[in-house]
Motif scaffolding. Structure first.
Motif, mmCIF file in Angstrom:
data_model
loop_
_atom_site.group_PDB
_atom_site.id
_atom_site.type_symbol
_atom_site.label_atom_id
_atom_site.label_comp_id
_atom_site.label_asym_id
_atom_site.label_seq_id
_atom_site.Cartn_x
_atom_site.Cartn_y
_atom_site.Cartn_z
ATOM 1 N N GLN A 1 47.613 49.118 38.118
ATOM 2 C CA GLN A 1 48.178 48.821 39.434
ATOM 3 C C GLN A 1 47.368 47.735 40.142
ATOM 4 O O GLN A 1 47.933 46.858 40.796
ATOM 5 C CB GLN A 1 48.216 50.082 40.294
ATOM 6 C CG GLN A 1 48.835 49.865 41.660
ATOM 7 C CD GLN A 1 50.268 49.370 41.573
ATOM 8 O OE1 GLN A 1 51.098 49.987 40.925
ATOM 9 N NE2 GLN A 1 50.567 48.251 42.207
ATOM 10 N N ALA A 2 46.058 47.778 39.990
ATOM 11 C CA ALA A 2 45.206 46.761 40.610
ATOM 12 C C ALA A 2 45.544 45.376 40.064
ATOM 13 O O ALA A 2 45.626 44.403 40.826
ATOM 14 C CB ALA A 2 43.730 47.081 40.366
ATOM 15 N N GLU A 3 45.741 45.269 38.758
ATOM 16 C CA GLU A 3 46.063 43.976 38.171
ATOM 17 C C GLU A 3 47.402 43.447 38.669
ATOM 18 O O GLU A 3 47.530 42.260 38.978
ATOM 19 C CB GLU A 3 46.046 44.063 36.650
ATOM 20 C CG GLU A 3 44.643 44.194 36.094
ATOM 21 C CD GLU A 3 44.596 44.219 34.571
ATOM 22 O OE1 GLU A 3 45.534 43.664 33.941
ATOM 23 O OE2 GLU A 3 43.632 44.777 34.030
ATOM 24 N N VAL A 4 48.398 44.312 38.766
ATOM 25 C CA VAL A 4 49.710 43.899 39.272
ATOM 26 C C VAL A 4 49.571 43.377 40.700
ATOM 27 O O VAL A 4 50.070 42.302 41.048
ATOM 28 C CB VAL A 4 50.721 45.068 39.204
ATOM 29 C CG1 VAL A 4 51.977 44.767 40.004
ATOM 30 C CG2 VAL A 4 51.066 45.383 37.754
ATOM 31 N N ALA A 5 48.883 44.146 41.542
ATOM 32 C CA ALA A 5 48.734 43.760 42.948
ATOM 33 C C ALA A 5 47.885 42.498 43.092
ATOM 34 O O ALA A 5 48.184 41.631 43.919
ATOM 35 C CB ALA A 5 48.126 44.910 43.747
ATOM 36 N N ALA A 6 46.827 42.387 42.291
ATOM 37 C CA ALA A 6 45.972 41.202 42.370
ATOM 38 C C ALA A 6 46.748 39.948 41.958
ATOM 39 O O ALA A 6 46.664 38.918 42.630
ATOM 40 C CB ALA A 6 44.728 41.396 41.494
ATOM 41 N N ARG A 7 47.491 40.042 40.870
ATOM 42 C CA ARG A 7 48.313 38.897 40.452
ATOM 43 C C ARG A 7 49.277 38.489 41.560
ATOM 44 O O ARG A 7 49.426 37.306 41.861
ATOM 45 C CB ARG A 7 49.120 39.250 39.197
ATOM 46 C CG ARG A 7 48.424 39.023 37.911
ATOM 47 C CD ARG A 7 49.382 39.184 36.722
ATOM 48 N NE ARG A 7 48.617 39.419 35.524
ATOM 49 C CZ ARG A 7 48.385 40.616 34.994
ATOM 50 N NH1 ARG A 7 48.878 41.700 35.537
ATOM 51 N NH2 ARG A 7 47.667 40.725 33.904
ATOM 52 N N ALA A 8 49.938 39.479 42.141
ATOM 53 C CA ALA A 8 50.899 39.203 43.217
ATOM 54 C C ALA A 8 50.215 38.551 44.410
ATOM 55 O O ALA A 8 50.845 37.796 45.152
ATOM 56 C CB ALA A 8 51.602 40.492 43.637
ATOM 57 N N GLY A 9 48.926 38.834 44.593
ATOM 58 C CA GLY A 9 48.165 38.254 45.686
ATOM 59 C C GLY A 9 47.507 36.928 45.346
ATOM 60 O O GLY A 9 46.671 36.428 46.107
ATOM 61 N N GLY A 10 47.824 36.357 44.189
ATOM 62 C CA GLY A 10 47.284 35.056 43.824
ATOM 63 C C GLY A 10 45.914 35.091 43.175
ATOM 64 O O GLY A 10 45.247 34.056 43.071
ATOM 65 N N ILE A 11 45.490 36.257 42.707
ATOM 66 C CA ILE A 11 44.175 36.365 42.073
ATOM 67 C C ILE A 11 44.269 35.877 40.630
ATOM 68 O O ILE A 11 45.192 36.245 39.897
ATOM 69 C CB ILE A 11 43.654 37.819 42.137
ATOM 70 C CG1 ILE A 11 43.522 38.270 43.598
ATOM 71 C CG2 ILE A 11 42.329 37.962 41.388
ATOM 72 C CD1 ILE A 11 42.672 37.367 44.471
ATOM 73 N N HIS A 12 43.305 35.076 40.229
ATOM 74 C CA HIS A 12 43.265 34.500 38.885
ATOM 75 C C HIS A 12 42.310 35.263 37.968
ATOM 76 O O HIS A 12 42.568 35.379 36.766
ATOM 77 C CB HIS A 12 42.838 33.032 38.973
ATOM 78 C CG HIS A 12 42.658 32.377 37.636
ATOM 79 N ND1 HIS A 12 43.709 32.132 36.772
ATOM 80 C CD2 HIS A 12 41.534 31.934 37.011
ATOM 81 C CE1 HIS A 12 43.241 31.551 35.678
ATOM 82 N NE2 HIS A 12 41.935 31.419 35.792
ATOM 83 N N ALA A 13 41.209 35.761 38.505
ATOM 84 C CA ALA A 13 40.198 36.418 37.676
ATOM 85 C C ALA A 13 39.657 37.670 38.366
ATOM 86 O O ALA A 13 39.430 37.666 39.568
ATOM 87 C CB ALA A 13 39.046 35.463 37.373
ATOM 88 N N MET A 14 39.468 38.719 37.564
ATOM 89 C CA MET A 14 38.809 39.938 38.049
ATOM 90 C C MET A 14 37.475 40.052 37.328
ATOM 91 O O MET A 14 37.376 39.805 36.125
ATOM 92 C CB MET A 14 39.650 41.180 37.757
ATOM 93 C CG MET A 14 40.919 41.265 38.574
ATOM 94 S SD MET A 14 41.758 42.866 38.385
ATOM 95 C CE MET A 14 40.961 43.757 39.730
ATOM 96 N N ILE A 15 36.472 40.442 38.090
ATOM 97 C CA ILE A 15 35.122 40.614 37.573
ATOM 98 C C ILE A 15 34.742 42.086 37.687
ATOM 99 O O ILE A 15 35.004 42.728 38.710
ATOM 100 C CB ILE A 15 34.101 39.781 38.383
ATOM 101 C CG1 ILE A 15 34.492 38.298 38.416
ATOM 102 C CG2 ILE A 15 32.674 39.994 37.883
ATOM 103 C CD1 ILE A 15 34.441 37.590 37.091
#
Length: 156
Positions: free
Chosen positions: A97-111
């Motif tokens: 769910q975090a990845e879906v929401a982050a992508r939707a928010g324009g996030i390119h990379a998660m650390i």
């Protein structure tokens, strides 16, 4: 069920996070979180919780990796699951769910910043497609000894 975190989840989140702070080196922090502090954060940044029959068994949140406009598309996350929820796929569901929401928010990379001795945390992230991109020897101090920090990254 994975749902957005709400300020009223702060007590349960504090209980989960404070056990990690008190009892493990999975985080190098030593100051426990207060429900008031967490309730304020829930209003200011993304939070998702795993809610099972009204009990919060885990959470994930993230914030910008470093300050400055050059980092607005990179976040560092925290994901923790209560002892009672481990081994049930809750961590995976939270991260999905975090990845879906982050992508939707324009996030390119998660650390992910994983303690060097937290081999379970590193394996968990690797299974989700994160890869080790750096190791910082002896940067954390807890329980009277130094700890390494492993940086893992996933491009979304």
């Amino acid at each position: 069920m994975i749902r957005r975190g709400r300020p009223e989840d702060a007590d349960a989140i504090a209980e989960i996070w404070n056990a990690v702070i008190r009892d493990t080196t999975h985080t190098f922090g030593t100051v426990e979180k207060t429900p008031g502090e967490l309730a304020a954060q829930i209003g200011a940044q993304p939070w998702f919780v795993a809610d099972t029959a009204g009990a919060v068994l885990g959470f994930v949140t993230w914030a910008q990796f470093r300050g400055g406009t050059g980092y607005v598309h990179t976040v560092e996350h925290s994901v923790h699951v209560a002892e009672a929820g481990r081994g049930r796929g809750i961590g995976r569901a939270l991260m999905a769910q975090a990845e879906v929401a982050a992508r939707a928010g324009g996030i390119h990379a998660m650390i992910a910043g994983v303690a060097g001795e937290n081999t379970g945390g590193a394996a968990f992230h690797a299974a989700l497609g994160f890869r080790e991109v750096g190791r910082l020897p002896q940067v954390g101090w807890k329980f009277g000894r130094w700890h390494d920090l492993v940086l893992m990254q996933k491009l979304l």
